[in-house]
Design an enzyme around this catalytic site. Structure first.
Site, PDB file in Angstrom:
ATOM      1  N   GLU A 107     -70.403  27.735 112.185  1.00 42.35           N
ATOM      2  CA  GLU A 107     -70.961  28.646 113.191  1.00 42.35           C
ATOM      3  C   GLU A 107     -69.814  29.337 113.916  1.00 42.35           C
ATOM      4  O   GLU A 107     -68.764  28.733 114.128  1.00 42.35           O
ATOM      5  CB  GLU A 107     -71.788  27.900 114.253  1.00 42.35           C
ATOM      6  CG  GLU A 107     -73.113  27.377 113.764  1.00 42.35           C
ATOM      7  CD  GLU A 107     -72.989  25.964 113.266  1.00 42.35           C
ATOM      8  OE1 GLU A 107     -71.938  25.337 113.499  1.00 42.35           O
ATOM      9  OE2 GLU A 107     -73.937  25.475 112.616  1.00 42.35           O
ATOM     10  N   TYR A 119     -62.957  34.828 108.287  1.00 39.08           N
ATOM     11  CA  TYR A 119     -63.872  34.137 107.373  1.00 39.08           C
ATOM     12  C   TYR A 119     -64.370  35.081 106.274  1.00 39.08           C
ATOM     13  O   TYR A 119     -64.521  34.669 105.122  1.00 39.08           O
ATOM     14  CB  TYR A 119     -65.060  33.540 108.148  1.00 39.08           C
ATOM     15  CG  TYR A 119     -64.644  32.554 109.217  1.00 39.08           C
ATOM     16  CD1 TYR A 119     -63.715  31.556 108.941  1.00 39.08           C
ATOM     17  CD2 TYR A 119     -65.171  32.608 110.502  1.00 39.08           C
ATOM     18  CE1 TYR A 119     -63.325  30.649 109.910  1.00 39.08           C
ATOM     19  CE2 TYR A 119     -64.794  31.707 111.485  1.00 39.08           C
ATOM     20  CZ  TYR A 119     -63.864  30.739 111.180  1.00 39.08           C
ATOM     21  OH  TYR A 119     -63.479  29.848 112.147  1.00 39.08           O
TER      22      TYR A 119
HETATM   23  C1  LIG Z   1     -59.418  32.866 114.755  1.00 42.10           C
HETATM   24  C2  LIG Z   1     -58.037  32.208 114.612  1.00 42.10           C
HETATM   25  C3  LIG Z   1     -58.235  30.782 114.127  1.00 42.10           C
HETATM   26  C4  LIG Z   1     -57.226  32.997 113.567  1.00 42.10           C
HETATM   27  O1  LIG Z   1     -55.988  32.312 113.332  1.00 42.10           O
HETATM   28  P1  LIG Z   1     -54.691  33.069 112.773  1.00 42.10           P
HETATM   29  O2  LIG Z   1     -53.723  32.038 112.321  1.00 42.10           O
HETATM   30  O3  LIG Z   1     -54.230  34.063 113.761  1.00 42.10           O
HETATM   31  O4  LIG Z   1     -55.299  33.845 111.495  1.00 42.10           O
HETATM   32  P2  LIG Z   1     -54.463  34.504 110.293  1.00 42.10           P
HETATM   33  O5  LIG Z   1     -53.104  34.899 110.761  1.00 42.10           O
HETATM   34  O6  LIG Z   1     -54.553  33.615 109.105  1.00 42.10           O
HETATM   35  O7  LIG Z   1     -55.335  35.827 110.050  1.00 42.10           O
HETATM   36  C5  LIG Z   1     -55.817  36.189 108.759  1.00 42.10           C
HETATM   37  C6  LIG Z   1     -56.664  37.442 108.872  1.00 42.10           C
HETATM   38  O8  LIG Z   1     -57.819  37.203 109.685  1.00 42.10           O
HETATM   39  C7  LIG Z   1     -58.119  38.384 110.445  1.00 42.10           C
HETATM   40  N1  LIG Z   1     -57.884  38.121 111.865  1.00 42.10           N
HETATM   41  C8  LIG Z   1     -57.384  37.004 112.424  1.00 42.10           C
HETATM   42  N2  LIG Z   1     -57.344  37.122 113.771  1.00 42.10           N
HETATM   43  C9  LIG Z   1     -57.820  38.354 114.059  1.00 42.10           C
HETATM   44  C10 LIG Z   1     -58.018  39.061 115.271  1.00 42.10           C
HETATM   45  N3  LIG Z   1     -57.727  38.526 116.470  1.00 42.10           N
HETATM   46  N4  LIG Z   1     -58.526  40.306 115.204  1.00 42.10           N
HETATM   47  C11 LIG Z   1     -58.851  40.870 114.011  1.00 42.10           C
HETATM   48  N5  LIG Z   1     -58.672  40.244 112.802  1.00 42.10           N
HETATM   49  C12 LIG Z   1     -58.165  38.998 112.848  1.00 42.10           C
HETATM   50  C13 LIG Z   1     -57.151  39.453 109.950  1.00 42.10           C
HETATM   51  O9  LIG Z   1     -57.770  40.083 108.853  1.00 42.10           O
HETATM   52  C14 LIG Z   1     -55.970  38.606 109.534  1.00 42.10           C
HETATM   53  O10 LIG Z   1     -55.143  39.243 108.599  1.00 42.10           O
HETATM   54  P3  LIG Z   1     -53.922  40.194 109.131  1.00 42.10           P
HETATM   55  O11 LIG Z   1     -53.193  39.439 110.203  1.00 42.10           O
HETATM   56  O12 LIG Z   1     -53.131  40.418 107.889  1.00 42.10           O
HETATM   57  O13 LIG Z   1     -54.601  41.424 109.665  1.00 42.10           O
HETATM   58  C15 LIG Z   1     -57.257  32.237 115.956  1.00 42.10           C
HETATM   59  O14 LIG Z   1     -57.285  33.533 116.488  1.00 42.10           O
HETATM   60  C16 LIG Z   1     -57.787  31.273 117.004  1.00 42.10           C
HETATM   61  O15 LIG Z   1     -57.394  30.105 117.051  1.00 42.10           O
HETATM   62  N6  LIG Z   1     -58.675  31.772 117.884  1.00 42.10           N
HETATM   63  C17 LIG Z   1     -59.230  30.933 118.973  1.00 42.10           C
HETATM   64  C18 LIG Z   1     -60.131  29.847 118.431  1.00 42.10           C
HETATM   65  C19 LIG Z   1     -61.254  30.398 117.618  1.00 42.10           C
HETATM   66  O16 LIG Z   1     -61.881  31.383 117.970  1.00 42.10           O
HETATM   67  N7  LIG Z   1     -61.537  29.726 116.481  1.00 42.10           N
HETATM   68  C20 LIG Z   1     -62.650  30.064 115.599  1.00 42.10           C
HETATM   69  C21 LIG Z   1     -63.862  29.342 116.057  1.00 42.10           C
HETATM   70  S1  LIG Z   1     -65.227  29.579 114.917  1.00 42.10           S
END
Ligand SMILES: CC(C)(COP(=O)(O)OP(=O)(O)OC[C@H]1O[C@@H](n2cnc3c(N)ncnc32)[C@H](O)[C@@H]1OP(=O)(O)O)[C@@H](O)C(=O)NCCC(=O)NCCS
Length: 148
Positions: A107, A119
């Site tokens: 979710e 995702y």
């Molecule tokens: C969501 C989260 C886990 C992503 O982690 P991350 O290590 O930054 O992700 P990645 O670097 O592997 O990103 C891969 C791709 O996902 C997408 N993406 C990730 N974060 C994004 C953002 N803030 N905005 C838009 N696209 C995003 C992009 O397509 C990205 O590729 P790019 O950097 O080449 O554009 C991180 O932002 C986080 O911890 N957020 C807070 C907790 C949360 O919301 N968790 C999910 C709960 S369901």
């Protein structure tokens, strides 16, 4: 390209991951909750580390009878957009495929467009909604599923 290692969660990670939970979520998992997963046979909890062994983020999932439910994906704010969550999800999906699981599901808040974009890159697709699933602030839960 930066080297990111994905390793099994151990007791040594738990305090840092509880701190990460506090930073990311309004209803964070506690240290005790995370530690309980160390001895849970249905749990698959993995940690992303940089080359120096610093924790970048983690993912937690439970699998029963080939059905996999992701609990959380979180990366420290200063470590985001460096591929840590992608490395964790790639590891998790490879494991679920190797175990011949039917699907992986989770979710997410509809407002969490960054996570949804992540995702979708892995092929997760909308499979429904849970009404008022989240609190503080209240929001529906979007169900995203990857059929394997
Ligand atoms: C969501 C989260 C886990 C992503 O982690 P991350 O290590 O930054 O992700 P990645 O670097 O592997 O990103 C891969 C791709 O996902 C997408 N993406 C990730 N974060 C994004 C953002 N803030 N905005 C838009 N696209 C995003 C992009 O397509 C990205 O590729 P790019 O950097 O080449 O554009 C991180 O932002 C986080 O911890 N957020 C807070 C907790 C949360 O919301 N968790 C999910 C709960 S369901």
């Amino acid at each position: 390209m930066e080297k990111i290692k994905v390793v099994a969660m151990t007791a040594a990670h738990v305090a840092e991951l509880a701190r990460l939970e506090q930073l990311c979520f309004s209803e964070p998992w506690s240290e005790a909750g995370l530690a309980a997963e160390l001895n849970n046979e249905t749990a698959f909890f993995r940690v992303a580390e940089d080359a120096g062994g610093n924790v970048l983020g983690y993912v937690g999932m439970h699998c029963v009878a080939g059905e996999c439910y992701i609990d959380n994906v979180a990366v420290f704010p200063q470590a985001r957009r460096r591929g840590a969550a992608s490395a964790l999800l790639a590891d998790l999906v490879a494991w679920a495929k190797a175990k011949e699981c039917a699907f992986v599901t989770l979710e997410v808040r509809p407002s969490n467009t960054g996570a949804i974009a992540l995702y979708e890159k892995f092929g997760f697709a909308e499979a429904g909604r849970r009404r008022r699933f989240y609190r503080d602030p209240e929001e529906d839960g979007l169900i995203l599923t990857l059929n394997l």
